[in-house]
Design a protein around this motif. Structure first.
Motif, short mmCIF file in Angstrom:
data_model
loop_
_atom_site.label_atom_id
_atom_site.label_comp_id
_atom_site.label_asym_id
_atom_site.label_seq_id
_atom_site.Cartn_x
_atom_site.Cartn_y
_atom_site.Cartn_z
N GLY A 283 0.71 -1.38 -0.01
CA GLY A 283 0.00 0.01 -0.07
C GLY A 283 0.61 1.36 0.00
N ARG A 284 2.16 1.16 -0.34
CA ARG A 284 2.95 2.42 -0.54
C ARG A 284 2.67 2.96 -1.90
N VAL A 285 2.63 4.21 -1.93
CA VAL A 285 2.55 4.93 -3.37
C VAL A 285 3.39 5.80 -3.52
N LEU A 286 4.15 5.67 -5.00
CA LEU A 286 5.04 6.87 -5.29
C LEU A 286 4.62 8.17 -5.85
N GLN B 44 1.92 14.41 -7.58
CA GLN B 44 1.11 13.32 -8.34
C GLN B 44 1.71 12.16 -8.74
N SER B 45 0.89 11.32 -9.16
CA SER B 45 1.24 10.27 -9.91
C SER B 45 1.80 10.60 -11.25
N GLU C 294 -2.11 8.76 3.04
CA GLU C 294 -1.38 10.07 3.22
C GLU C 294 -1.23 10.44 1.53
N ALA C 295 -0.74 9.46 0.84
CA ALA C 295 -0.69 9.95 -0.87
C ALA C 295 -2.10 10.44 -1.18
N ALA C 296 -3.16 9.93 -0.99
CA ALA C 296 -4.37 10.48 -1.33
C ALA C 296 -4.65 12.07 -0.93
N GLN C 297 -4.00 12.29 0.27
CA GLN C 297 -4.19 13.43 0.86
C GLN C 297 -3.24 14.46 0.23
N ASN D 58 -6.73 11.91 -9.26
CA ASN D 58 -5.51 11.34 -8.87
C ASN D 58 -5.80 10.85 -7.32
N ALA D 59 -6.48 11.65 -6.41
CA ALA D 59 -6.96 11.22 -5.37
C ALA D 59 -7.97 10.24 -5.09
N VAL D 60 -8.88 10.16 -6.19
CA VAL D 60 -10.03 9.35 -6.34
C VAL D 60 -9.18 7.78 -6.77
N ALA D 61 -8.31 7.73 -7.50
CA ALA D 61 -7.54 6.56 -8.04
C ALA D 61 -6.81 6.05 -6.95
#
Length: 150
Positions: free
Chosen positions: A19-22, A34-35, A125-128, A135-138
């Protein structure tokens, strides 16, 4: 003068099974995280756009992970300060979502013209942190996909 950018783009989430996002920070807008994103060029397929943008923005390639096409898209209004990149009168973009799963957090090779920094965060945290609502929705959708009990 109007640009010629197509109003069709990809959003590629980079993540680990934990669940870690770059996220990457835009060079032209410090503080905008952003992604991977990018517009379709010519007649290329969306999958080809996703692979091209992934390579251009992070240096990651097929051998490093698995790319998933979520077969999801959203339409959003293009920020006024970026509309000059599109043909005159274009105000909305259709964004298609992909996700690239890496086995572990890795260091991207950033294109300094586009991005200046990166960070790995838990998906919540990435979504915030991201500036783009789509991007947050994804990213929140990624959290749902990674949590089978939710």
């Amino acid at each position: 003068m109007a640009g010629n950018k197509q109003p069709v783009s990809v959003l590629v989430l980079l993540y680990t099974a934990q669940g870690r996002v770059l996220l990457i920070e835009r060079a032209d807008k410090p503080g905008f995280w952003q992604s991977v994103t990018g517009s379709k060029e010519g007649q290329e397929a969306l999958l080809a756009t996703a692979w091209r943008e992934l390579g251009e923005e992070t240096g990651f390639a097929a051998a490093q992970g698995v790319l998933h096409d979520w077969a999801q898209s959203s339409v959003y209004e293009i920020y006024p300060h970026w509309r000059h990149r599109y043909p005159e009168g274009v105000t909305h973009n259709t964004e298609h979502v992909f996700a690239f799963e890496l086995s572990e957090e890795s260091t991207p090779r950033l294109n300094a013209r586009e991005h200046t920094a990166y960070v790995w965060l838990d998906w919540q945290e990435a979504a915030q942190r991201v500036f783009s609502p789509s991007n947050a929705v994804a990213i929140r959708e990624l959290g749902r996909r990674l949590s089978p009990l939710s």
